[in-house]
Design a protein around this motif. Structure first.
Motif, PDB file in Angstrom:
ATOM      1  N   GLY A 634       0.831  -1.192   0.000  1.00  0.00           N
ATOM      2  CA  GLY A 634       0.000   0.000   0.000  1.00  0.00           C
ATOM      3  C   GLY A 634       0.867   1.243   0.000  1.00  0.00           C
ATOM      4  N   ARG A 635       0.402   2.273  -0.640  1.00  0.00           N
ATOM      5  CA  ARG A 635       1.145   3.529  -0.660  1.00  0.00           C
ATOM      6  C   ARG A 635       0.202   4.661  -1.047  1.00  0.00           C
ATOM      7  N   ALA A 636       0.559   5.827  -0.584  1.00  0.00           N
ATOM      8  CA  ALA A 636      -0.171   7.039  -0.939  1.00  0.00           C
ATOM      9  C   ALA A 636       0.782   8.217  -0.790  1.00  0.00           C
ATOM     10  N   PRO A 637       0.751   9.152  -1.701  1.00  0.00           N
ATOM     11  CA  PRO A 637      -0.093   9.181  -2.896  1.00  0.00           C
ATOM     12  C   PRO A 637       0.407   8.203  -3.957  1.00  0.00           C
ATOM     13  N   ALA A 638      -0.424   8.008  -4.970  1.00  0.00           N
ATOM     14  CA  ALA A 638      -0.061   7.109  -6.059  1.00  0.00           C
ATOM     15  C   ALA A 638       1.018   7.743  -6.934  1.00  0.00           C
ATOM     16  N   VAL A 639       1.816   6.900  -7.556  1.00  0.00           N
ATOM     17  CA  VAL A 639       2.873   7.345  -8.474  1.00  0.00           C
ATOM     18  C   VAL A 639       2.504   6.876  -9.879  1.00  0.00           C
ATOM     19  N   GLU A 640       2.403   7.810 -10.807  1.00  0.00           N
ATOM     20  CA  GLU A 640       2.015   7.489 -12.188  1.00  0.00           C
ATOM     21  C   GLU A 640       3.211   7.659 -13.116  1.00  0.00           C
ATOM     22  N   ARG A 641       3.435   6.652 -13.910  1.00  0.00           N
ATOM     23  CA  ARG A 641       4.515   6.707 -14.894  1.00  0.00           C
ATOM     24  C   ARG A 641       4.043   7.483 -16.115  1.00  0.00           C
ATOM     25  N   LEU A 642       4.826   8.461 -16.523  1.00  0.00           N
ATOM     26  CA  LEU A 642       4.479   9.320 -17.649  1.00  0.00           C
ATOM     27  C   LEU A 642       5.338   8.968 -18.854  1.00  0.00           C
ATOM     28  N   TYR A 643       4.684   8.659 -19.950  1.00  0.00           N
ATOM     29  CA  TYR A 643       5.377   8.257 -21.170  1.00  0.00           C
ATOM     30  C   TYR A 643       5.556   9.463 -22.088  1.00  0.00           C
ATOM     31  N   PHE A 644       6.588   9.413 -22.868  1.00  0.00           N
ATOM     32  CA  PHE A 644       6.857  10.472 -23.844  1.00  0.00           C
ATOM     33  C   PHE A 644       7.577   9.842 -25.034  1.00  0.00           C
ATOM     34  N   HIS A 645       7.630  10.575 -26.136  1.00  0.00           N
ATOM     35  CA  HIS A 645       8.232  10.030 -27.352  1.00  0.00           C
ATOM     36  C   HIS A 645       8.611  11.184 -28.268  1.00  0.00           C
ATOM     37  N   HIS A 686      -4.284  27.410 -16.411  1.00  0.00           N
ATOM     38  CA  HIS A 686      -3.688  27.218 -15.097  1.00  0.00           C
ATOM     39  C   HIS A 686      -2.738  26.027 -15.049  1.00  0.00           C
ATOM     40  N   GLY A 687      -2.624  25.293 -16.150  1.00  0.00           N
ATOM     41  CA  GLY A 687      -1.680  24.189 -16.186  1.00  0.00           C
ATOM     42  C   GLY A 687      -0.380  24.531 -16.883  1.00  0.00           C
ATOM     43  N   ARG A 688      -0.254  25.749 -17.377  1.00  0.00           N
ATOM     44  CA  ARG A 688       0.930  26.108 -18.144  1.00  0.00           C
ATOM     45  C   ARG A 688       2.144  26.434 -17.277  1.00  0.00           C
ATOM     46  N   ASP A 689       1.938  26.550 -15.965  1.00  0.00           N
ATOM     47  CA  ASP A 689       3.075  26.763 -15.072  1.00  0.00           C
ATOM     48  C   ASP A 689       3.553  25.459 -14.441  1.00  0.00           C
ATOM     49  N   LEU A 690       3.140  24.330 -15.022  1.00  0.00           N
ATOM     50  CA  LEU A 690       3.523  23.008 -14.525  1.00  0.00           C
ATOM     51  C   LEU A 690       4.342  22.271 -15.560  1.00  0.00           C
ATOM     52  N   THR A 691       5.342  21.513 -15.077  1.00  0.00           N
ATOM     53  CA  THR A 691       6.081  20.625 -15.970  1.00  0.00           C
ATOM     54  C   THR A 691       5.236  19.395 -16.262  1.00  0.00           C
ATOM     55  N   TYR A 692       5.725  18.573 -17.171  1.00  0.00           N
ATOM     56  CA  TYR A 692       4.993  17.352 -17.516  1.00  0.00           C
ATOM     57  C   TYR A 692       4.847  16.457 -16.288  1.00  0.00           C
ATOM     58  N   ALA A 693       5.905  16.323 -15.486  1.00  0.00           N
ATOM     59  CA  ALA A 693       5.845  15.482 -14.289  1.00  0.00           C
ATOM     60  C   ALA A 693       4.913  16.067 -13.233  1.00  0.00           C
ATOM     61  N   GLU A 694       4.791  17.401 -13.179  1.00  0.00           N
ATOM     62  CA  GLU A 694       3.924  18.039 -12.199  1.00  0.00           C
ATOM     63  C   GLU A 694       2.471  18.080 -12.635  1.00  0.00           C
ATOM     64  N   TYR A 695       2.200  17.791 -13.883  1.00  0.00           N
ATOM     65  CA  TYR A 695       0.865  17.967 -14.444  1.00  0.00           C
ATOM     66  C   TYR A 695      -0.166  17.042 -13.793  1.00  0.00           C
ATOM     67  N   GLN A 713     -10.186  15.514  -7.107  1.00  0.00           N
ATOM     68  CA  GLN A 713      -9.848  15.078  -5.762  1.00  0.00           C
ATOM     69  C   GLN A 713      -8.556  14.276  -5.796  1.00  0.00           C
ATOM     70  N   GLY A 714      -7.960  14.110  -4.611  1.00  0.00           N
ATOM     71  CA  GLY A 714      -6.765  13.296  -4.485  1.00  0.00           C
ATOM     72  C   GLY A 714      -5.514  13.976  -5.022  1.00  0.00           C
ATOM     73  N   ASN A 715      -4.433  13.225  -4.984  1.00  0.00           N
ATOM     74  CA  ASN A 715      -3.150  13.733  -5.453  1.00  0.00           C
ATOM     75  C   ASN A 715      -2.347  12.576  -6.005  1.00  0.00           C
ATOM     76  N   THR A 716      -1.552  12.825  -7.025  1.00  0.00           N
ATOM     77  CA  THR A 716      -0.724  11.815  -7.651  1.00  0.00           C
ATOM     78  C   THR A 716       0.641  12.417  -7.963  1.00  0.00           C
ATOM     79  N   ILE A 717       1.658  11.610  -7.836  1.00  0.00           N
ATOM     80  CA  ILE A 717       3.014  12.036  -8.173  1.00  0.00           C
ATOM     81  C   ILE A 717       3.359  11.522  -9.564  1.00  0.00           C
ATOM     82  N   GLY A 718       3.897  12.354 -10.396  1.00  0.00           N
ATOM     83  CA  GLY A 718       4.289  11.956 -11.750  1.00  0.00           C
ATOM     84  C   GLY A 718       5.780  11.661 -11.830  1.00  0.00           C
ATOM     85  N   ARG A 719       6.126  10.626 -12.565  1.00  0.00           N
ATOM     86  CA  ARG A 719       7.512  10.241 -12.782  1.00  0.00           C
ATOM     87  C   ARG A 719       7.721   9.930 -14.264  1.00  0.00           C
TER      88      ARG A 719
END
Length: 796
Positions: A634-645, A686-695, A713-719
């Motif tokens: 179990g863990r919180a917050p969740a960590v989401e893998r972000l893909y790019f190409h 309001h999302g233009r001041d965020l990086t891809y990982a922060e989005y 709601q909630g929060n997620t960490i991007g990687r």
């Protein structure tokens, strides 16, 4: 830091007609976690479980929570051991023990008795909870079990019942129709812990012919047919230990099976046919197919589970078992045969109920979606009360152990997330493990808020103690610490302790007396252990503060189990803790050896390397945990893998049955999570001041619609996914994504100070992420030139 020791998943579907009922009970005051129950009525709202939104930063508390494995003679007397029938402690506020009550709630679908905290929607309080752990809230159709256990002496507490329960495995083996196809070695049952069986080969069940071969004694199913006038003596003769076996119990089991068990009835029918001398060639067929589902409509009858066959003319299914009249051959029963379990365990299936088989019926709702020995004492009174009803021990009920531990773990995590124990937390991660003795425990790492880091030793002493409490002023805490938080004895007093290696305790006990708490250079705390002259006697040895395992007094009073709490705040200790909680399951190294024989050496290893097996150790509670589909981590917050190409290089997935042309013709073929991020920056300002990982902290990706939506709601960490340096431009693109904000196209990512570069590598140089090698080349040339001048001077 603190540590807590201790089939496919079915999606529940609810309907208005599926309301569970509550079992009648005597007047008693029970707390089940969220509500107070009095006289079987829900009368008071105690707490509300909410999901906290968490932001990840470095933190410093880890919790280790576990069951204890305490021998009976070492288990100190507590108030809940003396009378299991008495009303139990209901202190759910403050430091009192939090009792989850008894499983008094009944699922209306399958009549299973459940704890209130096992309901489907744990965040909602209801007088009519629904349950999925038992039958998926009616999705799995199971028959209501018939009560034949009174004849099995489970409910009585007289000497006859205890005699039966202590030898229940032997009695079951006496009446088993099939033999276990394994060689059992019980020589390992010399220490503490549950009984252990060492077997070789795959576990399987075998059945022989109806009659034994000449000069052979009857065994297993043959005992139901051959010489039944002396059946009791024949069954007793199979086992040398007769002192603990009662003939009257054997007769009672025999009469019960003859009355209720269709397999016993069919074998008795075969006996009568063979005794009549009318039939010369008789066979018995165990039928694998069922015309009706025995789990739903009715119990199997004798004609449905087996058939008597005269001669050779018969049809058979590939899983049907044909038992010949008399042969020395054994045949293996298919594991998917409905009779696989009832033939081996007649006392667990006294009515011959079908075991597992393919296509167990699922009930589809109209709104459903297509988804898929020393005696060991368990200290928690909920477990003791439950197993005491049948004169059993906790090791006989691993399902109860797992279920209660899961409820307790949920309660502990709720206490930690609520912030009332160590203060506000930002994140947590935990993993569940099982000891070799089968007892579950959890390793929990929590990250505290920056304002609540306990920076001073005095702050640590307020939440963590490593000293024996005062027996006079705090007797309850003293008793719990004595039972659960004292290490050993080990060392000179007990060199055979499990923690001893090379005559030293690898846990480094006993510790040194310490007048005040300090933090060493590696970031690990050295807790205050004053010489207070307080002692705890364990196995005849006096233990002082040097043997105390650090604990939280508040949590220890509430959960009454081994609950080790540690504090840490250095990167070195944090790294160690992450490795520890993610080290994986316990392993066992097994050696393949020769069987004992008279002609050759005994227990000789064939090969020192090839014949050693690295195996995962799976205990009975762990098996139940996985059957219940409880989470292992179990863990919180969740960590989401972000893909790019790179541009026009996104991955495309399709099934083998799809035509590639059809796949490429889709309008969404060029859309991906990464391109949707750039399109989203064109829409949401309001999302233009965020990086891809922060989005992902402010937006959620909808994979079905392939677009980003504002998070509600909630929060997620991007990687960002990792790519190697050898991937070239993709690697440099990842470097630029770490700082690029509000990018609406690939050119924006390559832009540095309003200059668009042709490649991501050039942009990295301009951004300062990459340095030029010219500095190193110049230094090398300067050094080489200096050495050349020295050489030339030597020739002058």
């Amino acid at each position: 830091m603190s540590t807590l020791n201790s089939s496919p998943c079915i999606e529940p579907h609810t309907t208005t007609s599926c309301r569970p009922t509550q079992i009648d009970m005597t007047s008693q005051h029970i707390n089940s976690g969220r509500y107070t129950i009095f006289n079987s009525k829900l009368i008071e709202h105690v707490s509300h479980d909410t999901d906290d939104e968490l932001d990840i930063t470095q933190g410093d508390i880890v919790i280790d929570y576990s069951f204890d494995d305490i021998a009976t003679e070492d288990f100190a007397h507590t108030d809940y051991d003396d009378n299991l029938e008495a009303p139990y402690d209901n202190e759910n506020t403050g430091a009192g023990y939090k009792d989850i009550g008894d499983p008094i709630w009944q699922c209306k679908q399958c009549k299973a008795k459940m704890w209130y905290d096992e309901r489907i929607n744990k965040d909602k309080q209801t007088k009519n909870p629904k349950f999925s752990l038992c039958c998926g809230d009616g999705k799995i159709q199971l028959p209501i079990l018939h009560d034949a256990h009174k004849q099995l002496l489970f409910d009585s507490r007289d000497s006859q019942a205890k005699k039966f329960q202590q030898n229940i495995r032997l009695y079951n083996l006496m009446f088993a129709f099939t033999s276990p196809g394994i060689k059992v070695d019980t020589s390992y049952n010399t220490g503490r812990g549950p009984p252990t069986l060492r077997i070789h080969g795959q576990s399987h069940h075998l059945i022989g012919s109806l009659l034994p071969m000449p000069d052979n004694s009857p065994k297993f199913a043959q005992l139901y047919i051959y010489d039944t006038k002396n059946e009791v003596n024949n069954r007793l003769s199979q086992y040398p230990i007769k002192n603990n076996v009662g003939e009257d119990i054997i007769i009672g089991i025999k009469n019960m099976l003859d009355t209720h068990n269709p397999y016993a009835q069919k074998f008795r029918m075969a006996r009568d046919k063979l005794d009549s001398s009318v039939v010369c060639d008789l066979k018995l067929k165990l039928i694998s197919d069922r015309q009706t589902d025995g789990r739903l409509y009715n119990l199997p009858n004798a004609s449905e589970v087996a058939a008597l066959i005269v001669g050779d003319e018969h049809t058979t299914n590939n899983r049907d078992i044909i038992i010949e009249k008399q042969t020395g051959m054994l045949q293996r029963i298919n594991e998917l045969h409905p009779a696989y379990l009832p033939l081996q365990y007649p006392l667990l299936y006294p009515h011959g109920e079908d075991g597992y088989r393919p296509n167990i019926l699922h009930k589809h709702h109209s709104h459903s979606h297509a988804t898929k020995r020393n005696k060991v004492t368990m200290p928690w009174p909920e477990i003791q009360r439950q197993v005491a009803k049948s004169n059993l021990t906790a090791h006989d009920c691993p399902d109860v152990v797992s279920r209660v531990f899961k409820i307790k773990l949920n309660q502990l995590m709720h206490d930690l997330k609520s912030g009332h124990v160590f203060g506000p937390i930002l994140a947590f991660v935990y993993t569940i493990e099982w000891q070799k003795k089968g007892l579950p425990h959890a390793h929990i790492l929590i990250f505290l808020h920056l304002s609540n880091k306990y920076p001073n030793p005095e702050d640590i002493d307020n939440i963590i103690s490593a000293e024996i409490p005062n027996k006079d002023t705090d007797p309850k805490l003293y008793q719990i610490v004595s039972n659960h938080m004292m290490h050993g004895p080990c060392g000179i007093a007990n060199k055979r302790a499990p923690c001893m290696a090379n005559d030293k305790c690898f846990r480094f006990f006993p510790k040194k007396f310490q007048p005040a708490t300090i933090v060493d250079q590696d970031g690990f705390p050295v807790y205050r252990r004053r010489d207070t002259r307080r002692i705890v006697q364990k196995q005849g040895v006096h233990l002082d503060n040097r043997f105390v395992v650090p604990y939280s007094p508040h949590l220890l009073l509430k959960y009454r189990t081994h609950l080790n709490v540690e504090w840490c705040n250095q990167s070195t200790s944090i790294e160690y803790l992450f490795k520890y909680i993610n080290k994986g399951s316990d392993r066992i190294t097994a050696a393949i050896v020769n069987d004992q024989n008279q002609d050759g050496p005994q227990n000789q290893v064939h090969d020192e390397i090839k014949h050693y097996l690295d195996c995962q150790y799976v205990s009975a509670p762990e098996t139940c945990w996985k059957i219940f589909a409880f989470p292992m981590h179990g863990r919180a917050p969740a960590v989401e893998r972000l893909y790019f190409h790179l541009e026009n290089q996104q991955s495309v997935y399709w099934k083998d049955s799809q035509e590639i042309g059809t796949v490429l013709a889709k309008s969404t073929i060029k859309e991906s999570m990464f391109t949707a991020w750039m399109d989203s920056n064109k829409i949401y300002h309001h999302g233009r001041d965020l990086t891809y990982a922060e989005y992902v902290s402010k937006f959620v990706y909808d994979a079905r619609k392939r677009c980003w939506k504002p998070r509600k709601q909630g929060n997620t960490i991007g990687r960002l996914i990792w790519v190697p340096p050898s991937s070239g431009e993709l690697f440099y693109m990842r470097m630029m994504l770490s700082s690029a904000k509000g990018s609406q196209c690939y050119e924006d990512i390559r832009t540095v100070e309003n200059v668009v570069y042709h490649t991501f590598r050039e942009a990295c140089f301009a951004k300062g992420f990459l340095g030029s090698d010219q500095e190193f080349v110049g230094a090398y040339e300067k050094q080489t030139l200096g050495e050349l001048h020295t050489i030339l001077r030597s020739y002058l």
